[in-house]
Design an enzyme around this catalytic site. Sequence first.
Site, PDB file in Angstrom:
ATOM      1  N   CYS A   4      33.714  40.451  38.864  1.00 25.99           N
ATOM      2  CA  CYS A   4      34.734  39.726  39.631  1.00 25.99           C
ATOM      3  C   CYS A   4      34.666  40.006  41.127  1.00 25.99           C
ATOM      4  CB  CYS A   4      36.132  39.994  39.087  1.00 25.99           C
ATOM      5  SG  CYS A   4      36.678  41.723  39.233  1.00 25.99           S
TER       6      CYS A   4
ATOM      7  N   HIS B 283      40.993  43.203  38.436  1.00 26.54           N
ATOM      8  CA  HIS B 283      40.374  41.877  38.496  1.00 26.54           C
ATOM      9  C   HIS B 283      40.809  41.169  39.763  1.00 26.54           C
ATOM     10  CE1 HIS B 283      38.208  38.515  36.819  1.00 26.54           C
ATOM     11  NE2 HIS B 283      39.223  37.719  37.133  1.00 26.54           N
TER      12      HIS B 283
ATOM     13  N   HIS C 225      36.863  32.510  39.545  1.00 24.86           N
ATOM     14  CA  HIS C 225      36.552  33.932  39.363  1.00 24.86           C
ATOM     15  C   HIS C 225      35.407  34.125  38.393  1.00 24.86           C
ATOM     16  CE1 HIS C 225      38.826  34.337  35.387  1.00 24.86           C
ATOM     17  NE2 HIS C 225      39.026  33.098  35.765  1.00 24.86           N
TER      18      HIS C 225
END
Length: 159
Positions: free
Chosen positions: A66, A117, A129
């Site tokens: 990420c 994240h 993402h």
Amino acid sequence: MKRLVKSVINVSLCATFGLTALALGTATPAHAATETTKKIIQYGKQYIGTPYKFGVVSMSTNAFDCSSFTQYVFDNFDISLARTSSIQATEGTPVDKNYLSMGDLVFFKTNGIGISHVAIYAGDNKILHSSSSKGVTVSDMTTSYWQNSYVTARRIVKS
């Protein structure tokens, strides 16, 4: 005299409410998508489908985790980001969830411990993402999973 007292009280109450609203308005307001933020999303979307790999080397394009994804995308626009999501969460300016704008970084707690994240806000409650299950993808931020794990957001691109 009674009418004058009522008028003074009304004016005082209105002034109090107005000043309170101004004082509480400390969140960074939303701004319209700029050419740069539109290009950031467009650029990032060309990597949809690229696989996820945790801890991948910075600036690699054959796989992303990420934070390497956000770092890579923003680097293309001469915006340097740290390598990890937890440090990226300290960069830029804090943004209230109600004032998200395209290009803002959005952070989540997906491991139960802390920020784990990061995603790029793509507008209309969507995030771009690198997902551990789908690779680079666009997800709906209004699902219960993302709603329950949301932590904060940061504005990286200056308007």
